[in-house]
Write an enzyme that holds these catalytic residues in place. Structure first.
Site, PDB file in Angstrom:
ATOM      1  N   VAL A  87       0.862  -0.981   0.017  1.00 29.08           N
ATOM      2  CA  VAL A  87       0.010   0.104   0.067  1.00 29.08           C
ATOM      3  C   VAL A  87       0.945   1.235  -0.066  1.00 29.08           C
ATOM      4  CG1 VAL A  87      -0.150  -0.020   2.667  1.00 29.08           C
ATOM      5  CG2 VAL A  87      -1.930   1.150   1.267  1.00 29.08           C
TER       6      VAL A  87
ATOM      7  N   THR B 293       4.810  -0.809   4.840  1.00 23.58           N
ATOM      8  CA  THR B 293       4.560  -1.555   6.375  1.00 23.58           C
ATOM      9  C   THR B 293       4.363  -0.312   7.162  1.00 23.58           C
ATOM     10  OG1 THR B 293       6.313  -3.323   5.623  1.00 23.58           O
ATOM     11  CG2 THR B 293       5.282  -3.137   7.776  1.00 23.58           C
TER      12      THR B 293
ATOM     13  N   VAL C  52       6.312  -4.155 -10.110  1.00 25.71           N
ATOM     14  CA  VAL C  52       7.471  -4.167 -11.014  1.00 25.71           C
ATOM     15  C   VAL C  52       8.023  -5.521 -11.128  1.00 25.71           C
ATOM     16  CG1 VAL C  52      10.100  -3.763 -10.579  1.00 25.71           C
ATOM     17  CG2 VAL C  52       8.242  -1.909 -10.243  1.00 25.71           C
TER      18      VAL C  52
ATOM     19  N   HIS D  28      10.498  -7.251  11.321  1.00 20.75           N
ATOM     20  CA  HIS D  28      11.905  -6.501  11.571  1.00 20.75           C
ATOM     21  C   HIS D  28      13.006  -7.513  10.606  1.00 20.75           C
ATOM     22  CE1 HIS D  28      10.645  -5.007  15.801  1.00 20.75           C
ATOM     23  NE2 HIS D  28       9.761  -4.434  14.721  1.00 20.75           N
TER      24      HIS D  28
END
Length: 627
Positions: A142, A146, A280, A562
């Protein structure tokens, strides 16, 4: 005045949308919503506000940025400050909506198309409580990346992290050299830290203490101090200690990379074009000169090509950046040969991946009432106060229930005393908070985990809180590779959590530290006590024994998004690295990677703040070269 008028007109449909989302509205809401939108003439306005740029095949840009997360958005915004440079920002997902900007709904976003929805390969030593032993690995798809679906925790890291980067052959990345970029991005509104040299008040990204606070978090902070932890600004002089959480929110609403960097300028800069729903598929490379000169992508099921006069910049994240590199012929020779991608540059792309694994728990019940975050308790009055009155102190501004962080050391640590090993994340809730409708599904937990441990808490609406225990410096190393050359396939991701047995022991130490905090007077005053629900699969161990907790750690394994090091930064002489200290891909021209995949080792931090810093620093690196 006109913009203020428009913002007020938007409040009614926003209110109705949120009421519908929370299940508080009736069957005629859709009709009423459309009637109201048409009545105030907002249908066309909303279409204009969210309509993406339509790509023109073979368009030319100075810079093409792939991925609109924290690094990509900040980089594109900074590069487009030069009106002579044309910048294209390409994002695979769409645009934020009201659910994204409402912090309490963070757990629900992982069930939407704004999440790529990645899962690991089945794990042997972790994620035993997950369906098929597959760990959920959420990543944003989006505008905002994140930063638009995470829990908004703002934590930069420890000065020793960055000094270690510099010492490993990355000049320019020491703490003193990266701090200005953290500051450049930040617009802090932190009561009590107005004069701190570690915070800035004029950057694009809002950082504030979460205004909604429960009695439970006050007790936790007080008990942490009683246990020997100092109060601290963990983004200041010292991380060690306890603090109410600092969050990327603005007046109680999520402040994502898109909201902070792109939305304020996209309509003011004709040289910045933002393309949504554009996937892409590969970078175009001149094999003779090893120079990137453009990208191929899909938009509405059609292939397009953009050309880059200066650089192509990958900011697609720790999974997608290495995937696109490999699809373009840059990566491990064995993997590319196996899937039939011609090799252009042999590099260890995806060969190394670190992540912060944490334990979802322990959970504690209390004698309080009405303090735990249950989404079913959100009332129309809360929504009205939050949306219409702009009240940032309602439960809707709670960042998924996270209220405080504690940073501490374990006895087994051989790190310097000011370098924490463990973080305790205090959450006023658990899988019971949304009655199994969001967090359980997003984390891929099995039904029996929820049914046996949390269902009764949800049914009784009993006050409780959870201390997530996270290890900062894991020794386990995972990897990422491609199963085939189809650009629309997922990459294969094997985090290999707990391959290093020592990582389990650090989390065990963290659990014991959390139990000691619960024994403090402040916790005892609210009747805090361990939830005595046996973790499924751990029944063979005495409850709360060391072996029981080791089993629980391997069962209630939970990642906090992470992942780093899949395009690791370091000198070309280091065979584990992919980019140099200027973030240029080794052996390539006009191609950089600018996102958290370049972070060489797990930081003492959540990675969102570092992603903004990397984008800001990369902008200066690029400007200095091309100006």
């Amino acid at each position: 005045m006109q913009s203020t008028h428009i913002s007020h007109l938007l409040l009614l449909p926003l209110l109705l949308l949120l009421l519908l989302y929370l299940g508080e509205s009736r069957g005629d809401v859709n009709r009423l919503l459309l009637d109201q939108l048409n009545q105030v003439g907002l249908v066309n306005l909303l279409e204009q506000a969210t309509r993406p740029s339509v790509p023109q095949d073979l368009s030319n840009y100075d810079f093409i940025v792939i991925g609109a997360g924290a690094a990509g958005s900040s980089l594109a915004a900074r590069l487009s400050e030069n009106p002579q440079w044309r910048v294209a920002l390409i994002e695979a997902g769409g645009v934020e909506n009201i659910a994204h900007i409402t912090p309490v709904l963070a757990g629900y976003l992982q069930q939407t198309s704004s999440n790529w929805g990645y899962k690991s390969v089945p794990q042997k030593l972790s994620c035993h409580g997950m369906i098929n032993n597959e760990c959920a690995l959420p990543r944003g798809k989006v505008l905002g990346g994140t930063s638009s679906i995470n829990y908004m925790i703002y934590n930069r890291g420890n000065r020793r992290d960055f000094d270690g980067w510099a010492a490993a052959g990355n000049p320019g990345w020491s703490y003193e050299e990266v701090l200005p970029y953290f500051l450049r991005s930040e617009r802090a509104q932190l009561q009590g830290l107005e004069n701190s040299p570690y915070h800035n008040h004029s950057g694009p990204l809002s950082v504030e203490y979460v205004r909604f606070r429960s009695q439970l978090v006050d007790a936790f902070v007080e008990a942490s101090v009683e246990s020997g932890l100092p109060r601290t600004d963990y983004n200041g002089e010292s991380q060690f200690g306890v603090s109410y959480v600092q969050a990327t929110t603005l007046n109680g609403r999520r402040h994502s990379a898109y909201s902070a960097y792109i939305k304020p300028v996209r309509d003011l800069r004709s040289n910045l074009q933002v393309f949504t729903f554009a996937r892409v598929t590969r970078i175009l490379i001149d094999e003779a000169t090893k120079s990137a000169y453009g990208v191929e992508f899909h938009y509405k099921n059609r292939p397009y090509t953009f050309k880059a006069r200066k650089e192509v910049i990958l900011s697609a994240g720790a999974f997608n950046s290495p995937q696109i590199l490999m699809l373009s012929g840059i990566g491990p020779e064995d993997n590319l040969k196996a899937i039939g991608v011609p090799l252009i540059q042999a590099l260890p792309v995806g060969k190394r991946m670190f992540d912060h694994m944490c334990h979802f728990g322990p959970t504690f019940v209390t004698n309080t009432t009405g303090q735990t975050t249950f989404t079913s308790r959100i009332s129309p009055a809360d929504v009205i106060s939050y949306l219409l009155a702009g009240n940032p102190s309602t439960v809707l501004s709670s960042i998924g229930g996270v209220e405080a962080l504690a940073f501490l050391k374990t006895l087994r640590s051989d790190l310097p005393k000011d370098w924490p090993d463990i973080e305790l994340i205090m959450v006023t809730g658990s899988l019971a908070s949304d009655e199994g409708t969001a967090l359980k599904l997003g984390a891929n937990f099995k039904d029996e985990i929820y049914d046996r441990m949390y269902r009764e808490l949800a049914q009784a609406q009993q006050d409780h809180f959870t201390l997530l225990v996270m290890q900062f410096h894991p020794k386990s190393v995972g990897r990422l590779w491609l199963r085939d050359r189809n650009p629309l396939s997922w990459p294969m991701i094997d985090p290999k959590y707990f391959v290093a047995e020592e990582d389990v022991e650090y989390l065990l130490d963290g659990i014991k530290a959390s139990l000691r905090i619960i024994e403090m007077p402040a916790m005892q005053r609210i009747g805090a006590r361990l939830l005595k629900r046996q973790v499924p699969g751990c029944e063979g161990h005495e409850f709360a024994s060391d072996d029981y907790w080791r089993c629980s750690i391997r069962t209630l394994s939970y990642t906090l998004h992470h992942q780093v090091a899949t395009c690791r930064m370091g000198p070309e002489s280091d065979p584990t690295t992919v980019v140099n200290h200027q973030l240029k891909v080794h052996g390539m021209r006009r191609l950089r990677v600018v996102d958290t995949s370049v972070i060489p080792v797990p930081p003492t931090a959540h990675t969102n703040a570092a992603a903004f810093m990397i984008g800001e620093k990369a902008a200066d690196l690029i400007r200095s070269e091309w100006s």
